[in-house]
Design an enzyme around this catalytic site. Structure first.
Site, PDB file in Angstrom:
ATOM      1  N   SER A  54     -12.707  11.013  -6.533  1.00  0.00           N
ATOM      2  CA  SER A  54     -11.535  10.294  -6.072  1.00  0.00           C
ATOM      3  C   SER A  54     -11.053  10.921  -4.768  1.00  0.00           C
ATOM      4  CB  SER A  54     -10.418  10.372  -7.125  1.00  0.00           C
ATOM      5  OG  SER A  54      -9.260   9.738  -6.656  1.00  0.00           O
ATOM      6  N   GLY A  55     -10.888  10.090  -3.733  1.00  0.00           N
ATOM      7  CA  GLY A  55     -10.461  10.583  -2.427  1.00  0.00           C
ATOM      8  C   GLY A  55     -11.607  10.866  -1.490  1.00  0.00           C
TER       9      GLY A  55
ATOM     10  N   THR B 194     -13.753   3.561  -1.525  1.00  0.00           N
ATOM     11  CA  THR B 194     -13.133   2.255  -1.257  1.00  0.00           C
ATOM     12  C   THR B 194     -13.250   1.883   0.217  1.00  0.00           C
ATOM     13  OG1 THR B 194     -11.574   2.578  -3.083  1.00  0.00           O
ATOM     14  CG2 THR B 194     -11.003   0.936  -1.435  1.00  0.00           C
TER      15      THR B 194
ATOM     16  N   ASN C  59      -5.440  11.403  -4.023  1.00  0.00           N
ATOM     17  CA  ASN C  59      -5.752  10.280  -3.132  1.00  0.00           C
ATOM     18  C   ASN C  59      -4.556   9.346  -3.087  1.00  0.00           C
ATOM     19  OD1 ASN C  59      -6.878   8.241  -1.661  1.00  0.00           O
ATOM     20  ND2 ASN C  59      -8.509   7.751  -3.106  1.00  0.00           N
TER      21      ASN C  59
ATOM     22  N   SER D 247      -5.940   5.590  -4.476  1.00  0.00           N
ATOM     23  CA  SER D 247      -7.001   5.775  -5.467  1.00  0.00           C
ATOM     24  C   SER D 247      -7.195   4.506  -6.285  1.00  0.00           C
ATOM     25  CB  SER D 247      -6.625   6.936  -6.398  1.00  0.00           C
ATOM     26  OG  SER D 247      -7.592   7.078  -7.416  1.00  0.00           O
ATOM     27  N   SER D 248      -8.447   4.080  -6.414  1.00  0.00           N
ATOM     28  CA  SER D 248      -8.763   2.915  -7.253  1.00  0.00           C
ATOM     29  C   SER D 248      -8.626   3.325  -8.707  1.00  0.00           C
ATOM     30  CB  SER D 248     -10.186   2.421  -6.982  1.00  0.00           C
ATOM     31  OG  SER D 248     -10.324   1.978  -5.666  1.00  0.00           O
TER      32      SER D 248
ATOM     33  N   GLY E 288     -14.607   7.862  -9.286  1.00  0.00           N
ATOM     34  CA  GLY E 288     -15.474   9.031  -9.245  1.00  0.00           C
ATOM     35  C   GLY E 288     -15.187   9.970 -10.402  1.00  0.00           C
TER      36      GLY E 288
ATOM     37  N   GLU F 282     -13.706  12.778 -12.510  1.00  0.00           N
ATOM     38  CA  GLU F 282     -12.346  13.294 -12.441  1.00  0.00           C
ATOM     39  C   GLU F 282     -12.185  14.505 -13.356  1.00  0.00           C
ATOM     40  OE1 GLU F 282      -9.507  10.221 -13.261  1.00  0.00           O
ATOM     41  OE2 GLU F 282      -9.712   9.329 -11.272  1.00  0.00           O
TER      42      GLU F 282
END
Length: 1059
Positions: free
Chosen positions: A107-108, A112, A157, A160-161, A384, A386
């Protein structure tokens, strides 16, 4: 690429395959660091792209850059995400097979953003036609909508999605994007009701409050301050400097307009978003009996309005649970904890299902109606790996998904490479790698995996808890090498694992999960009683999301864990059926700072992304491989022996071809069914030669074919033109002669008819008169009145004035009869009441014309709103009508809230559980009201009636309705009196009072200095345009006449014959 090797000491190499120490992780990291410091964020491993998030704008995503990478061989230019997109697109077009681009990373790390850049590249560089422009725009603009509803700020992030997304972009045989389809995975619903410190809820809530228009927020009952809502203030960071919610709102609204969302959809959608915020502000308290109540109904009222559900039903569903026992239903009161759970479950269910509806709605707008075969490029942008300080059920599912994707990488890259080399008989250097199938089986194995054990614990009878689930895990999988708990761990590990935690040894490292909440989140149950309330919603989106069929299905719904496991399995099947491209995104530091390179963090990501194993495979193998048939079919034009047709075996043809081209032995290997080319430069040279040869061949074929076709067409057209000209000139001449003769005859006939038009019908004027009649009737057909209020009529010629008048009468009678027949019994009753109202108030009381469009209600008070004691006192008398009123005391004129109830025999003035006054209709002397637009009226009683205290002064919002109902129940002539200026009322024996009616600057009711009750109304004229349905004074009169006519129809009199 070779030209860039001279600067490798400064900026590293563009392809990790060219590293001398390709087995060294330190060399790998050092090369990545060199390039990152020079803002070169992209590097290849063969055809795999490694992307490092720069956390700054680099100016490498311009239109010029897109054009630079369009149609260029993969390794000719520096590494770029555009090269991956272009390579996948060109391979899809040339080989007509499906591709997907798998974007993975923490994440980050920029997953995306990478998917956005690929979409933008395809939208700009693909051929486009005017009708398909909308499909392209919808593909692009679906991203901001899904990000608004599915992304949020986390600690790692700012965008973040919080859901997984797989998008298929569909192309036709020309390579034009014609549609798309999106699949979403595991929206993080728990974020709706809770956020950790430093995190936010989903973007859409803040965008609506920050960017929504004042009228919209007023309609939704919202204020702009996010701190006013429980669901938004828990993270304590409602506003973030890196996020502009106001501008993002404008982008989302613009996207909605292009993705085929109508006003009703948006009104319902924003109503749902607002209702979630209102839900969070619903508070519960316990009364003296231990039952939960909602002290402030304001939030509940907004929720009921926005979702279109009954207020009382919603209150009951949030504070009681309905338990079904055989044929009986029992309401069981909830405690505060269960009520809060019910509230939060409702918020999560509404938002989660609405997100699914949103994805389906976008898919509907992206769907291509042409069912011919399409090729697709899939984009997988999924959460991603985590690892947080506290990891729960969501992180468990996310990391399981990443395990499956790592397994896919192993199967499609490492295993596929080895298997292909073995099948083709090519020498292979074995590579040792960790096969994470053992971890995937630990999670997903049927009857034995963690998900199956979790489902069993959720479904078993009794009172399962998170602790009992943890104990069951220790019993079933405690001996697994990749599973640990405090009870099973060694002395050192015990200190880091609490009694409510378990640890999994993932391919990326150890992750400790807190088992608290696993059962609740896996069940994700919504009480059946609450679901039933939502099924009755008038909000069209909620109605689609909560189907009545769910209530009829008594089968327990599939758990969240199993749903997610099945979704991941389906995703893997989809990906396995397509040709892969890979992008590995790396986060350089935890602080999102530009130019900062954290070696330890990056080494960890290199490990769990499997980059070193991939590099070893690519370095040991060949850069290019193709089946003999495909290779020969593409490049056969380079050799005279194989062009245009080769009649031998494909292997022999390829041998001839590469011998003619001049391949060296070290540059290639021939397998059983494929040719393997070791160096990219060998393939580039072959491709360039093919492009040059193709242009020569095409130019020669085109010139010969065009010359032949054009000459043949010219000769054919020349002969046809000569023949057509001869015949056409003769036909035109004959046609012109006939037309002129006919015209002369017609003109003469009509001139004679016009001269004799006023005479009786004869041969001289017959045709003219028939023409005039026909022309008028045809014109009249398009000008017939549409309703009884339409007085327009087409002006007739002089000879048809009588006929026109008869037709007009027939038409109007037919419209009236049609209108009468369409009137329902309920409408007839309304008309009867309206006739009575007209007799009482028309021309007498202000506000009457404006009330015509307001239908009368059967009663303004439901029987449930009347105190049971009052109903008991009324007894068998049937309630005809009830309404809330304000009663003014005869002495002092103090206003008091009351209920006015009309029965068959008497009227009642009720205060809560008491009947304050009962007046039998025989004792009713009359009713008085003013000629102004106020709602005050006085019920007069006879002074001689000792049972009565005196006249009653009441204020009612629906005065016309109330007085009409009273008049019809009492059935006395001249009961109602409309007065001007003032009226007298009876206080007590020998004592009377006065009410003064006047106009002023503001509306008020007060006691004046003389002790009289004064009613003051504003003096204003209502503009005609403010009267709904385009009412005018004339129309009011016409409608009242029609009402009288319909009243006659209701009692059996034919209004048409009577007229």
């Amino acid at each position: 690429m070779e030209g860039a090797l001279t600067a490798r000491d400064k900026v590293g190499v563009q392809d990790f395959v060219l590293l001398d120490s390709y087995t060294s992780e330190s060399a790998f990291v050092d090369n990545l660091r060199k390039r990152y410091r020079e803002n070169l964020i992209y590097t290849y491993i063969g055809t795999l792209l490694v992307s490092v998030n720069p956390y700054q704008e680099l100016g490498i995503y311009t239109i010029k850059q897109m054009e630079l990478y369009q149609g260029v061989n993969f390794f000719e230019l520096p590494p770029h995400v555009y090269a991956i997109a272009d390579n996948a697109y060109r391979m899809m077009c040339s080989e007509l097979n499906n591709h997907f681009i798998l974007i993975s990373g923490e994440s980050g790390a920029g997953k995306t953003e990478a998917s956005k850049k690929i979409l933008q590249y395809l939208a700009v560089t693909c051929p486009m036609t005017e009708p398909l422009q909308i499909a392209r725009d919808r593909l692009l603009l679906s991203n901001p909508v899904l990000e608004a509803f599915g992304n949020a700020k986390t600690l790692r992030n700012d965008n973040s999605s919080r859901f997984g997304k797989y998008m298929d972009i569909q192309f036709d045989f020309k390579g034009i994007p014609v549609g798309g389809h999106i699949i979403s995975y595991l929206i993080e619903k728990s974020r709706v009701v809770f956020q950790n410190h430093g995190e936010r809820n989903f973007h859409i809530f803040y965008q609506l409050l920050e960017g929504g228009e004042d009228d919209l927020l007023s309609y939704l009952g919202l204020v702009r301050n996010p701190q006013a809502y429980l669901y938004l203030k828990q993270g304590r960071c409602a506003r973030v400097t890196s996020i502009n919610d106001k501008n993002d709102w404008k982008t989302v609204v613009e996207a909605f307009s292009i993705i085929d969302f109508n006003e009703t959809d948006l009104e319902n959608l924003f109503g749902i978003v607002a209702s979630v915020l209102h839900l969070g502000n619903v508070h519960f308290v316990e009364d003296g009996n231990g039952c939960v109540t909602i002290p402030d109904n304001s939030q509940i009222r907004w929720i009921a309005k926005l979702l279109g559900i009954h207020l009382s039903a919603l209150q009951e569903a949030l504070t009681y649970r309905k338990i079904e026992a055989k044929s009986e239903e029992v309401l069981c009161p909830l405690n505060i904890d269960l009520s809060v759970y019910s509230r939060d479950a409702m918020a999560k269910a509404i938002y989660g299902r609405t997100f699914t509806w949103l994805v389906n709605k976008i898919n509907g707008s992206l769907a291509n109606k042409d069912f011919t075969r399409k090729t697709v490029i899939g984009l997988l942008d999924i959460y991603g790996f985590e690892v947080f300080d506290k990891n729960g059920f969501e992180q468990f599912c996310i990391n399981y998904c990443n395990e499956k994707l790592q397994q896919l990488l192993i199967e499609m890259t490492l295993k596929a490479e080895q298997m292909e080399y073995d099948l083709e008989g090519i020498e292979w250097e074995p590579i040792q790698y960790f096969n994470n199938k053992i971890i995937c089986d630990l999670v997903e194995e049927k009857h034995k995996g963690i998900i199956s054990i979790l489902d069993e614990e959720c479904l078993r009878p009794g009172s399962p808890t998170d602790l009992s689930f943890l104990e069951k895990l220790e019993e079933k999988v405690g001996k697994h090498a990749h599973f640990q708990t405090r009870k099973l761990a060694g002395p050192k590990a015990k200190k880091k694992i609490s009694w409510m935690e378990f640890r999994l040894l993932h391919y990326a490292g150890e992750v400790t999960y807190c088992a608290r909440g696993f059962l609740e989140k896996n069940n994700d149950l919504l009480y059946r009683h609450l679901k039933k309330v939502l099924c009755g919603s008038k909000n069209s989106i909620i109605k689609e999301c909560f189907l009545v069929e769910e209530l009829e299905n008594r089968k327990r719904p599939t758990t969240v864990g199993t749903q997610f496991k099945n979704s991941v399995a389906n995703l893997i099947d989809i990906l396995m059926s397509k040709e892969p491209s890979y992008i590995r995104c790396i986060k350089p530091n935890e602080g999102k700072e530009p130019s900062k390179f954290d070696d330890f963090l990056i080494r960890h990501q290199i490990k769990y992304l499997g980059l070193m194993e991939h590099l070893r495979v690519r370095r040991a193998g060949f850069a290019y491989r193709r089946k003999y048939e495909h290779f020969l079919q593409r490049y056969k034009s380079l050799c005279p022996d194989t062009w245009p047709h080769w009649h031998g075996s494909p292997l022999e043809g390829v041998e001839k071809l590469i011998k003619y081209i001049g391949y060296k032995p070290e540059e290639y290997k021939l397998g059983r069914t494929k040719i393997f080319i070791r160096f990219p430069r060998t393939l580039f040279a072959t491709e360039d030669a093919f492009e040059f040869s193709k242009h020569q061949l095409v130019a020669k074929i085109q010139s010969t074919y065009k010359g032949c076709v054009e000459r043949r067409a010219y000769l054919k057209k020349k002969q046809a033109a000569i023949t057509l000209e001869a015949y056409w000139r003769g036909a035109l001449a004959r046609k012109e002669i006939k037309r002129r003769k006919w015209a002369v005859q017609i003109i003469r006939k009509f001139i004679r008819g016009f001269i004799n038009r006023n005479q009786t019908l004869c041969s001289e004027n017959e045709d003219y008169i028939i023409f005039v009649r026909k022309n008028y009737i045809l014109n009249l057909r398009n000008h017939v009145p549409k309703n009884v209020l339409d007085k327009s009529w087409l002006k007739p010629p002089a000879i048809l004035e009588n006929t026109s008048e008869m037709l007009k009468k027939i038409c109007m009678r037919n419209l009236v009869r049609q209108y009468c027949r369409e009137v329902t019994s309920q409408r007839k009753a309304q008309m009867q009441q309206r006739v009575v109202t007209s007799d009482l108030f028309r021309g007498k009381k202000a506000g009457y014309p404006e009330s015509l469009n307001q239908p009368f209600a059967d009663s303004r008070i439901d029987e449930a709103d009347i105190n049971p004691k009052v109903l008991q006192l009324i007894g068998s008398e049937k309630i005809q009508y009830g309404t809330p009123v304000v009663k003014y005391d005869r002495n002092g004129f103090k206003a008091r809230q009351r209920q006015l109830i009309l029965t068959q025999k008497a009227l009642y003035v009720v205060e809560l559980a008491k009947i304050k006054q009962r007046i039998e209709y025989e004792a009713l002397k009359g009713v008085s009201t003013s000629n102004l637009s106020d709602g005050l009226f006085v019920i007069h009683v006879s002074p001689e009636d000792s049972k009565q205290k005196g006249d009653i002064i009441l204020l009612c919002e629906h005065i016309f309705e109330t007085v009409t109902k009273l008049s019809m129940v009492v059935k006395k002539e001249d009961l109602v009196q409309v007065v001007q200026g003032s009226l007298q009322f009876y206080i007590s024996s020998g004592k009377e009072g006065t009410i003064i009616f006047s106009t002023g600057q503001e509306e008020q009711i007060y006691k004046d200095k003389d002790g009289q009750l004064t009613v003051e109304k504003m003096s204003m004229k209502v503009p005609a345009q403010q009267m709904s349905s385009n009412f005018t004074r004339e129309n009011v009169g016409v409608i009242e006449e029609l009402q009288s006519c319909l009243y006659g129809h209701a009692i059996g009199v034919d209004p048409i014959r009577s007229s």
